[in-house]
Design a protein around this motif. Structure first.
Motif, PDB file in Angstrom:
ATOM      1  N   TYR A   1       1.027  -1.017  -6.595  1.00 58.02           N
ATOM      2  CA  TYR A   1      -0.422  -1.078  -6.763  1.00 58.02           C
ATOM      3  C   TYR A   1      -0.992  -2.030  -5.716  1.00 58.02           C
ATOM      4  O   TYR A   1      -0.485  -3.148  -5.541  1.00 58.02           O
ATOM      5  CB  TYR A   1      -0.787  -1.544  -8.174  1.00 58.02           C
ATOM      6  N   ASN A   2      -2.030  -1.588  -5.048  1.00 58.52           N
ATOM      7  CA  ASN A   2      -2.612  -2.343  -3.946  1.00 58.52           C
ATOM      8  C   ASN A   2      -3.222  -3.653  -4.423  1.00 58.52           C
ATOM      9  O   ASN A   2      -4.033  -3.669  -5.356  1.00 58.52           O
ATOM     10  CB  ASN A   2      -3.683  -1.494  -3.250  1.00 58.52           C
ATOM     11  N   ILE A   3      -2.831  -4.752  -3.787  1.00 59.87           N
ATOM     12  CA  ILE A   3      -3.357  -6.070  -4.163  1.00 59.87           C
ATOM     13  C   ILE A   3      -4.829  -6.200  -3.803  1.00 59.87           C
ATOM     14  O   ILE A   3      -5.566  -6.973  -4.426  1.00 59.87           O
ATOM     15  CB  ILE A   3      -2.513  -7.180  -3.489  1.00 59.87           C
TER      16      ILE A   3
ATOM     17  N   GLN B   1       5.026  -7.041   0.762  1.00 65.99           N
ATOM     18  CA  GLN B   1       4.034  -6.986   1.826  1.00 65.99           C
ATOM     19  C   GLN B   1       4.486  -6.037   2.927  1.00 65.99           C
ATOM     20  O   GLN B   1       5.631  -6.100   3.387  1.00 65.99           O
ATOM     21  CB  GLN B   1       3.798  -8.381   2.418  1.00 65.99           C
ATOM     22  N   GLY B   2       3.580  -5.157   3.342  1.00 70.11           N
ATOM     23  CA  GLY B   2       3.851  -4.254   4.446  1.00 70.11           C
ATOM     24  C   GLY B   2       3.168  -4.748   5.709  1.00 70.11           C
ATOM     25  O   GLY B   2       2.706  -5.887   5.783  1.00 70.11           O
ATOM     26  N   ARG B   3       3.096  -3.894   6.707  1.00 72.58           N
ATOM     27  CA  ARG B   3       2.472  -4.294   7.968  1.00 72.58           C
ATOM     28  C   ARG B   3       0.974  -4.505   7.820  1.00 72.58           C
ATOM     29  O   ARG B   3       0.404  -5.424   8.402  1.00 72.58           O
ATOM     30  CB  ARG B   3       2.737  -3.212   9.021  1.00 72.58           C
ATOM     31  N   LYS B   4       0.338  -3.648   7.028  1.00 70.71           N
ATOM     32  CA  LYS B   4      -1.111  -3.732   6.889  1.00 70.71           C
ATOM     33  C   LYS B   4      -1.553  -4.120   5.490  1.00 70.71           C
ATOM     34  O   LYS B   4      -2.584  -4.783   5.320  1.00 70.71           O
ATOM     35  CB  LYS B   4      -1.748  -2.392   7.265  1.00 70.71           C
ATOM     36  N   GLU B   5      -0.795  -3.707   4.477  1.00 71.57           N
ATOM     37  CA  GLU B   5      -1.226  -3.926   3.099  1.00 71.57           C
ATOM     38  C   GLU B   5      -0.150  -4.634   2.276  1.00 71.57           C
ATOM     39  O   GLU B   5       1.024  -4.633   2.634  1.00 71.57           O
ATOM     40  CB  GLU B   5      -1.580  -2.593   2.430  1.00 71.57           C
ATOM     41  N   SER B   6      -0.596  -5.235   1.176  1.00 68.22           N
ATOM     42  CA  SER B   6       0.311  -5.871   0.221  1.00 68.22           C
ATOM     43  C   SER B   6       0.162  -5.180  -1.127  1.00 68.22           C
ATOM     44  O   SER B   6      -0.908  -4.635  -1.440  1.00 68.22           O
ATOM     45  CB  SER B   6      -0.007  -7.360   0.091  1.00 68.22           C
ATOM     46  N   TRP B   7       1.211  -5.226  -1.913  1.00 69.81           N
ATOM     47  CA  TRP B   7       1.157  -4.562  -3.207  1.00 69.81           C
ATOM     48  C   TRP B   7       2.034  -5.297  -4.220  1.00 69.81           C
ATOM     49  O   TRP B   7       2.837  -6.164  -3.867  1.00 69.81           O
ATOM     50  CB  TRP B   7       1.588  -3.100  -3.096  1.00 69.81           C
ATOM     51  N   PHE B   8       1.842  -4.949  -5.497  1.00 71.67           N
ATOM     52  CA  PHE B   8       2.679  -5.505  -6.558  1.00 71.67           C
ATOM     53  C   PHE B   8       3.273  -4.370  -7.364  1.00 71.67           C
ATOM     54  O   PHE B   8       2.681  -3.291  -7.483  1.00 71.67           O
ATOM     55  CB  PHE B   8       1.889  -6.460  -7.461  1.00 71.67           C
ATOM     56  N   LEU B   9       4.478  -4.618  -7.888  1.00 77.45           N
ATOM     57  CA  LEU B   9       5.174  -3.607  -8.689  1.00 77.45           C
ATOM     58  C   LEU B   9       5.453  -4.177 -10.075  1.00 77.45           C
ATOM     59  O   LEU B   9       6.176  -5.167 -10.207  1.00 77.45           O
ATOM     60  CB  LEU B   9       6.504  -3.203  -8.041  1.00 77.45           C
ATOM     61  N   PRO B  10       4.882  -3.622 -11.143  1.00 78.67           N
ATOM     62  CA  PRO B  10       5.183  -4.095 -12.503  1.00 78.67           C
ATOM     63  C   PRO B  10       6.659  -3.846 -12.840  1.00 78.67           C
ATOM     64  O   PRO B  10       7.230  -2.826 -12.456  1.00 78.67           O
ATOM     65  CB  PRO B  10       4.279  -3.238 -13.387  1.00 78.67           C
ATOM     66  N   THR B  11       7.274  -4.797 -13.521  1.00 74.06           N
ATOM     67  CA  THR B  11       8.660  -4.655 -13.967  1.00 74.06           C
ATOM     68  C   THR B  11       8.679  -4.318 -15.457  1.00 74.06           C
ATOM     69  O   THR B  11       7.636  -4.250 -16.104  1.00 74.06           O
ATOM     70  CB  THR B  11       9.444  -5.953 -13.730  1.00 74.06           C
ATOM     71  N   LYS B  12       9.877  -4.140 -15.994  1.00 77.11           N
ATOM     72  CA  LYS B  12       9.993  -3.836 -17.433  1.00 77.11           C
ATOM     73  C   LYS B  12       9.451  -4.967 -18.297  1.00 77.11           C
ATOM     74  O   LYS B  12       9.004  -4.742 -19.425  1.00 77.11           O
ATOM     75  CB  LYS B  12      11.452  -3.556 -17.784  1.00 77.11           C
ATOM     76  N   LEU B  13       9.507  -6.195 -17.772  1.00 77.16           N
ATOM     77  CA  LEU B  13       8.980  -7.326 -18.551  1.00 77.16           C
ATOM     78  C   LEU B  13       7.493  -7.160 -18.803  1.00 77.16           C
ATOM     79  O   LEU B  13       6.981  -7.569 -19.848  1.00 77.16           O
ATOM     80  CB  LEU B  13       9.242  -8.644 -17.815  1.00 77.16           C
TER      81      LEU B  13
ATOM     82  N   SER C   1       3.612   7.002  -2.498  1.00 78.87           N
ATOM     83  CA  SER C   1       4.997   6.566  -2.265  1.00 78.87           C
ATOM     84  C   SER C   1       5.400   6.665  -0.810  1.00 78.87           C
ATOM     85  O   SER C   1       6.312   5.977  -0.352  1.00 78.87           O
ATOM     86  CB  SER C   1       5.954   7.392  -3.128  1.00 78.87           C
ATOM     87  N   SER C   2       4.712   7.489  -0.050  1.00 78.64           N
ATOM     88  CA  SER C   2       5.049   7.643   1.365  1.00 78.64           C
ATOM     89  C   SER C   2       4.625   6.456   2.211  1.00 78.64           C
ATOM     90  O   SER C   2       5.125   6.252   3.308  1.00 78.64           O
ATOM     91  CB  SER C   2       4.389   8.918   1.911  1.00 78.64           C
ATOM     92  N   SER C   3       3.711   5.652   1.674  1.00 81.48           N
ATOM     93  CA  SER C   3       3.195   4.524   2.447  1.00 81.48           C
ATOM     94  C   SER C   3       3.880   3.204   2.113  1.00 81.48           C
ATOM     95  O   SER C   3       3.588   2.183   2.737  1.00 81.48           O
ATOM     96  CB  SER C   3       1.686   4.384   2.215  1.00 81.48           C
ATOM     97  N   VAL C   4       4.770   3.191   1.121  1.00 82.31           N
ATOM     98  CA  VAL C   4       5.459   1.950   0.724  1.00 82.31           C
ATOM     99  C   VAL C   4       6.942   2.233   0.521  1.00 82.31           C
ATOM    100  O   VAL C   4       7.348   3.370   0.305  1.00 82.31           O
ATOM    101  CB  VAL C   4       4.867   1.358  -0.580  1.00 82.31           C
ATOM    102  N   ILE C   5       7.730   1.175   0.635  1.00 89.71           N
ATOM    103  CA  ILE C   5       9.167   1.264   0.352  1.00 89.71           C
ATOM    104  C   ILE C   5       9.408   0.650  -1.020  1.00 89.71           C
ATOM    105  O   ILE C   5       9.232  -0.552  -1.210  1.00 89.71           O
ATOM    106  CB  ILE C   5       9.987   0.532   1.422  1.00 89.71           C
ATOM    107  N   LEU C   6       9.798   1.477  -1.969  1.00 89.00           N
ATOM    108  CA  LEU C   6       9.969   1.014  -3.349  1.00 89.00           C
ATOM    109  C   LEU C   6      11.430   0.664  -3.623  1.00 89.00           C
ATOM    110  O   LEU C   6      12.338   1.397  -3.212  1.00 89.00           O
ATOM    111  CB  LEU C   6       9.526   2.094  -4.334  1.00 89.00           C
TER     112      LEU C   6
END
Length: 367
Positions: free
Chosen positions: A157-159, A183-195, A43-48
């Protein structure tokens, strides 16, 4: 099948041997498979986003998709799905005759009345069924969807951990609101939703049902406490929308709007069921949730349309004699096909399916 067998005592020590087939498969799994469950990023490496922001995002994405699905001109948001893929989703929900505009089928209206998880499974089922046409193994998609359904909602979760098939699937699922891409400066990620979690929920699970928003009054006025364009379009299918406020849609159920709905294959039971299932919490606990005079009148207006049944018929006149006219009437009566006759004008109407037999009977009478 025994996985491990004893080989007996050797130098006062017991030896064991692993089943050969199990040994080979275990070796393959350790070398080529055995991928550990995908772990969330720190969590420290991404803004949720907050859970509320993520839920709003998911609902907006899903509603934009449904609007585009049922009426492309009502959706301002573009979709990553190709037009051919959208046509696959629309199959059975929309119908089009010649150059006329597409319109909802009876099942299309039922689809809009479904709970969100049932709607979602319809789309996912069509998405999987069309996988081979896109050159993708359906098993890979099913496996990934099942994995996704058990991910933690709102975690990143890291793409980069995805293969090509999973990456393309994630992009499609973001259109449906199942995941949010960031997308961050170096990495991209996805966040699952309730759906995404509804993929592992039973279709009959009431815990996933949406809160209602409709209030119907005895004067046939209808108030929808919603900001959703989709809700407005659904109401427009059977009611006259009078005006829209920032968080309120005001409409009225009348004879004209219902006749239009009935012409489109929507039934009174479907409309009443929709109003009951989506009743605002303020009236949901009342009995009945929708005023009886309204539900009764909706059904009466539908029954008005069913009083007259259209059926093919054939009109006969200009008989050369009274005897021939009466003989033809008797012939039609025998078959139960005589609908109307006028002995003075020597005219009659019979059911259309008897036309060929009538022609043959008249031919024999003239001989």
């Amino acid at each position: 099948m025994l996985l491990i067998t004893s080989l007996g005592l050797r130098k006062k020590e017991t030896s064991y041997e692993m089943n050969k087939k199990f040994q080979i498969n275990l070796q393959k799994q350790l070398i080529h498979g055995g991928i550990l469950p995908r772990e969330p990023m720190a969590s420290s490496s991404v803004i949720l986003p907050s859970s509320e922001e993520l839920e709003i995002y998911a609902l907006e994405q899903w509603e934009h998709f449904l609007l585009h699905l049922i009426s492309s001109n009502q959706s301002e948001k573009l979709t990553n799905f190709s037009s051919s893929m959208m046509k696959v989703f629309q199959r059975g929900l929309l119908s089009q005759r010649d150059k006329e505009a597409s319109r909802l089928t009876e099942y299309g209206f039922q689809f809009l009345l479904m709970e969100t998880n049932a709607q979602l499974w319809y789309i996912i089922r069509e998405y999987i069924a069309n996988a081979e046409e896109r050159g993708v193994d359906p098993a890979n998609i099913i496996s990934f969807l099942l994995e996704l359904s058990f991910h933690e909602t709102g975690q990143a979760y890291n793409i980069n951990t995805l293969n090509e098939v999973q990456l393309n699937t994630i992009k499609d699922l973001s259109d449906l609101g199942l995941v949010k891409l960031q997308q961050g400066r170096k990495e991209s990620w996805f966040l699952p939703t309730k759906l995404a979690t509804t993929l592992s929920v039973s279709l009959s699970d009431t815990a996933t049902r949406k809160q209602g928003y409709v209030v119907v009054e005895t004067n046939f006025k209808m108030y929808a406490y919603s900001t959703s364009k989709l809700h407005c379009e659904i109401m427009r299918l059977f009611a006259r929308i009078e005006y829209e406020l920032p968080n309120l849609i005001v409409g009225a159920i009348n004879k004209e709007s219902l006749y239009n709905a009935f012409d489109n294959g929507i039934t009174s039971d479907q409309i009443v069921s929709f109003l009951q299932q989506n009743a605002h919490p303020r009236v949901a606990e009342k009995v009945p949730t929708v005023p009886e005079n309204v539900t009764d009148q909706i059904r009466l207006w539908e029954s008005d349309l069913n009083r007259v049944e259209m059926a093919p018929a054939q009109f006969y006149d200009e008989f050369p004699s009274k005897d021939l006219f009466e003989a033809v009437c008797d012939f039609a009566r025998e078959y139960g096909a005589l609908l109307w006759d006028d002995s003075k004008k020597m005219q009659l109407v019979v059911k259309g399916e008897l036309h060929n037999e009538m022609r043959e009977f008249l031919r024999r009478q003239k001989q």
